[in-house]
Design a protein around this motif. Structure first.
Motif, PDB file in Angstrom:
ATOM      1  N   THR A 197     113.009   2.220  42.746  1.00  0.00           N
ATOM      2  CA  THR A 197     114.246   1.818  43.426  1.00  0.00           C
ATOM      3  C   THR A 197     114.000   1.422  44.881  1.00  0.00           C
ATOM      4  N   SER A 229     116.158  13.079  36.252  1.00  0.00           N
ATOM      5  CA  SER A 229     115.628  11.726  36.383  1.00  0.00           C
ATOM      6  C   SER A 229     114.629  11.435  35.263  1.00  0.00           C
ATOM      7  N   ARG A 276     115.068   8.661  32.098  1.00  0.00           N
ATOM      8  CA  ARG A 276     114.022   7.682  31.744  1.00  0.00           C
ATOM      9  C   ARG A 276     113.611   7.841  30.290  1.00  0.00           C
ATOM     10  N   PHE A 287     119.962   2.255  35.018  1.00  0.00           N
ATOM     11  CA  PHE A 287     120.821   2.246  36.198  1.00  0.00           C
ATOM     12  C   PHE A 287     120.721   0.846  36.802  1.00  0.00           C
ATOM     13  N   LYS A 322     121.645   6.762  44.207  1.00  0.00           N
ATOM     14  CA  LYS A 322     120.243   7.168  44.338  1.00  0.00           C
ATOM     15  C   LYS A 322     120.130   8.429  45.186  1.00  0.00           C
ATOM     16  N   PHE A 370     120.208  11.994  43.864  1.00  0.00           N
ATOM     17  CA  PHE A 370     119.012  12.508  43.190  1.00  0.00           C
ATOM     18  C   PHE A 370     117.948  12.994  44.165  1.00  0.00           C
ATOM     19  N   GLY A 422     115.064  10.213  43.014  1.00  0.00           N
ATOM     20  CA  GLY A 422     115.699   8.922  43.260  1.00  0.00           C
ATOM     21  C   GLY A 422     114.719   7.770  43.167  1.00  0.00           C
ATOM     22  N   LEU A 458     114.123   6.799  39.226  1.00  0.00           N
ATOM     23  CA  LEU A 458     115.232   6.457  38.336  1.00  0.00           C
ATOM     24  C   LEU A 458     114.918   5.199  37.530  1.00  0.00           C
ATOM     25  N   TYR A 501     115.730   2.105  37.069  1.00  0.00           N
ATOM     26  CA  TYR A 501     116.560   1.179  37.834  1.00  0.00           C
ATOM     27  C   TYR A 501     116.249  -0.282  37.537  1.00  0.00           C
ATOM     28  N   TRP A 516     125.650   2.404  34.613  1.00  0.00           N
ATOM     29  CA  TRP A 516     124.692   3.151  33.796  1.00  0.00           C
ATOM     30  C   TRP A 516     124.898   2.764  32.339  1.00  0.00           C
TER      31      TRP A 516
END
Length: 150
Positions: free
Chosen positions: A40, A58, A62, A68, A81, A84, A89, A92, A94, A118
């Motif tokens: 991210t 997290s 995954r 996300f 973010k 987390f 974060g 994530l 992402y 999400w």
């Protein structure tokens, strides 16, 4: 006198530039001790360290295949973010929707209409900032389980 002032200004600019370059290089990490690359990076750095449970959630998201979707300019995405913490974060699942043509294409194909969003197969799509508790329920997270191996 003017030449002395000009020289002094030039030296100050050079010194400032060198210091800024050093600071940017130092903050980028030292390599061996640096954490894994962030998933991210466009959202900025979370403000606090992650708790073990944030890290576990997290990893769970995954492993379950959650996605996300967000955008680099989106304050709510940074807020998501940040919930987390730093380490979790940065891990994530992402997708950046507005930095590259590829990202825009992925998000258009997924029909993303709000940030953050999400997605998880078999679950309703969530739009807007979700609390950690909401994401736990939505994803079927079980506290106390070891999700780090997923």
């Amino acid at each position: 006198m003017a030449a002395s002032s000009s020289l002094r200004s030039g030296l100050l600019i050079a010194l400032s530039t060198a210091l800024l370059g050093f600071a940017a290089t130092a903050s980028a990490g030292s390599g061996a001790n640096a954490p894994a690359a962030s998933t991210t990076p466009t959202l900025g750095e979370a403000l606090a360290a992650s708790t073990p449970e944030q890290k576990s959630l997290s990893a769970h998201l995954r492993a379950k295949g959650a996605i996300f979707y967000g955008a680099w300019w989106c304050p709510a995405c940074f807020q998501q973010k940040n919930l987390f913490g730093k380490e979790a974060g940065n891990r994530l699942p992402y997708v950046e929707c507005d930095k590259t043509d590829d990202g825009r294409d992925v998000c258009m194909a997924a029909k993303i209409r709000a940030f953050p969003t999400w997605e998880l197969a078999g679950k309703p799509r969530l739009e807007g900032v979700q609390t950690i508790a909401e994401l736990k329920v939505w994803s079927g997270y079980q506290s106390g389980g070891d999700h780090s191996q997923h």
